[in-house]
Design an enzyme around this catalytic site. Structure first.
Site, PDB file in Angstrom:
ATOM      1  N   HIS A 109     -15.596 -33.147 -98.720  1.00 38.75           N
ATOM      2  CA  HIS A 109     -16.916 -34.489 -98.441  1.00 38.75           C
ATOM      3  C   HIS A 109     -16.153 -35.585 -97.801  1.00 38.75           C
ATOM      4  O   HIS A 109     -15.860 -36.065 -97.911  1.00 38.75           O
ATOM      5  CB  HIS A 109     -17.907 -34.290 -99.830  1.00 38.75           C
ATOM      6  N   ASP A 111     -19.420 -38.362 -98.276  1.00 35.82           N
ATOM      7  CA  ASP A 111     -20.759 -39.160 -98.725  1.00 35.82           C
ATOM      8  C   ASP A 111     -21.936 -39.358 -98.053  1.00 35.82           C
ATOM      9  O   ASP A 111     -21.539 -40.176 -96.743  1.00 35.82           O
ATOM     10  CB  ASP A 111     -19.870 -40.964-100.021  1.00 35.82           C
ATOM     11  N   HIS A 264     -12.748 -36.532 -98.530  1.00 35.72           N
ATOM     12  CA  HIS A 264     -12.287 -37.009-100.141  1.00 35.72           C
ATOM     13  C   HIS A 264     -12.620 -35.807-100.964  1.00 35.72           C
ATOM     14  O   HIS A 264     -14.044 -34.925-100.666  1.00 35.72           O
ATOM     15  CB  HIS A 264     -12.672 -38.283-100.401  1.00 35.72           C
ATOM     16  N   ARG A 279     -18.392 -46.455-109.379  1.00 41.48           N
ATOM     17  CA  ARG A 279     -18.384 -46.751-107.725  1.00 41.48           C
ATOM     18  C   ARG A 279     -19.669 -47.392-107.384  1.00 41.48           C
ATOM     19  O   ARG A 279     -20.552 -47.078-107.539  1.00 41.48           O
ATOM     20  CB  ARG A 279     -18.591 -45.451-107.326  1.00 41.48           C
TER      21      ARG A 279
HETATM   22  O1  LIG Z   1     -13.974 -39.223-108.526  1.00 46.16           O
HETATM   23  C1  LIG Z   1     -13.408 -39.122-107.194  1.00 46.16           C
HETATM   24  O2  LIG Z   1     -12.257 -39.404-107.427  1.00 46.16           O
HETATM   25  C2  LIG Z   1     -14.771 -39.031-106.587  1.00 46.16           C
HETATM   26  C3  LIG Z   1     -15.688 -39.054-106.668  1.00 46.16           C
HETATM   27  C4  LIG Z   1     -16.112 -38.534-105.581  1.00 46.16           C
HETATM   28  O3  LIG Z   1     -16.793 -38.071-105.018  1.00 46.16           O
HETATM   29  C5  LIG Z   1     -17.578 -39.933-105.376  1.00 46.16           C
HETATM   30  O4  LIG Z   1     -17.031 -40.549-105.717  1.00 46.16           O
HETATM   31  O5  LIG Z   1     -18.049 -39.988-104.314  1.00 46.16           O
HETATM   32 FE   LIG Z   2     -17.787 -38.543-102.805  1.00 43.70          FE
END
Ligand SMILES: O=C(O)CCC(=O)C(=O)O
Ligand SMILES: [Fe+2]
Length: 294
Positions: A109, A111, A264, A279
């Site tokens: 995906h 984000d 990702h 994040r």
């Molecule tokens: O946990 C991860 O490595 C990425 C998870 C994810 O898709 C995000 O944080 O946008």
């Molecule tokens: Fe993500």
């Protein structure tokens, strides 16, 4: 000038190690908490523009230092669905505990593509990592586009796709309790947006494929069957291993990625272990279609 001298000048002050030919580079010799001067930051911006995602290791950061680093890149965007870190509403928690089976972001995906002005990218910091597993894959949407047959590039030029948050974060999404405490605010999942299938990257000017399996629901103006078939063809091509890189997290690794240039996907291969990431998401700009070739 030898290529290596050109590379040294382009990335002055940083030690850059590509993870693959097209996407992902690890940057060594930078101490984020210690401060980043303008020359160094220019090199980091170039590295991100060239590789779509860059990684640093062994960065011991407080949430305030994580926030300060994020602010160097742009304005912060607060994700409405992720559980925030206690005391830090601008930092989202990406957590999987030993008792939980599912992880966040398991499918390919981009984000926030469901937003009218999608986030530029995110800065993901590893606080706790499993003893093994939990890597994240990234795919280049530049090479995903460039590698398409010319006839397919012509076919998708000028098309737009609908992206939505409803089927992923909305009340109707079949989640059971599995994501309780991690993902919330289902009633706020009302965002739908349309974007060009091929965007002109706002910084680099390069053409990039901009559809993704999680959030893209249809190609505008096509009957459902044709729309699905086209999207599946594009996804299969984009996810080919030669467009991807794989990052193995360690505690205190940090990544910054550009959502307009990459996809990702987080691997879920560490049952019974904790993985905890913080994040911070950065605001983006409206996306425009790539210029059509005649
Ligand atoms: O946990 C991860 O490595 C990425 C998870 C994810 O898709 C995000 O944080 O946008
Ligand atoms: Fe993500």
């Amino acid at each position: 000038m030898t290529p290596s001298t050109a590379t040294e000048m382009r990335y002055a002050g940083i030690d850059l190690h590509p993870l693959s030919d097209h996407v992902g580079a690890e940057i060594r010799g930078v101490d984020i908490a210690g401060g980043i001067d303008e020359t160094l930051f220019t090199s980091l911006r170039r590295a991100l523009a060239d590789f779509g995602v860059v990684f640093f290791r062994e960065q011991k950061l407080t949430p305030e230092q994580h926030l300060a680093f994020a602010r160097r890149w742009g304005r912060i965007n607060v994700n409405r669905f992720f559980q925030p870190v206690d005391g830090y509403p601008q930092i989202a928690e990406v957590r999987k505990t030993p008792d939980q089976a599912k992880n966040v972001g398991a499918d390919w995906h981009t984000d926030h593509s469901y937003d009218k002005v999608p986030a530029m990218g995110s800065i993901l910091y590893a606080r706790e990592t499993p003893t093994s597993g939990g890597d994240t894959l990234f795919a280049s949407m530049y090479t995903a586009y460039e590698s398409l047959p010319a006839a397919l590039q012509r076919r998708i030029a000028g098309l737009r796709a609908v992206h939505s948050s409803r089927h992923v974060f909305g009340p109707a999404a079949v989640r059971g309790d599995e994501f309780a405490g991690r993902i919330g605010n289902a009633t706020l999942a009302v965002q739908d947006a349309t974007h060009p299938l091929v965007i002109r990257h706002p910084d680099s000017g390069r053409s990039a494929l901009y559809v993704n399996p999680d959030f893209t629901v249809a190609v505008e103006g096509l009957p459902a069957q044709q729309s699905n078939a086209l999207l599946q063809e594009l996804y299969a091509s984009a996810a080919r291993p030669e467009h991807t890189c794989r990052f193995e997290w360690k505690r205190h690794s940090i990544a910054i990625w550009d959502n307009r240039a990459t996809w990702h996907r987080a691997l879920n291969d560490y049952p019974g272990e904790l993985r905890l990431m913080h994040r911070i998401t950065l605001e983006g700009v409206p996306l425009e279609a790539a210029a059509q070739r005649s």
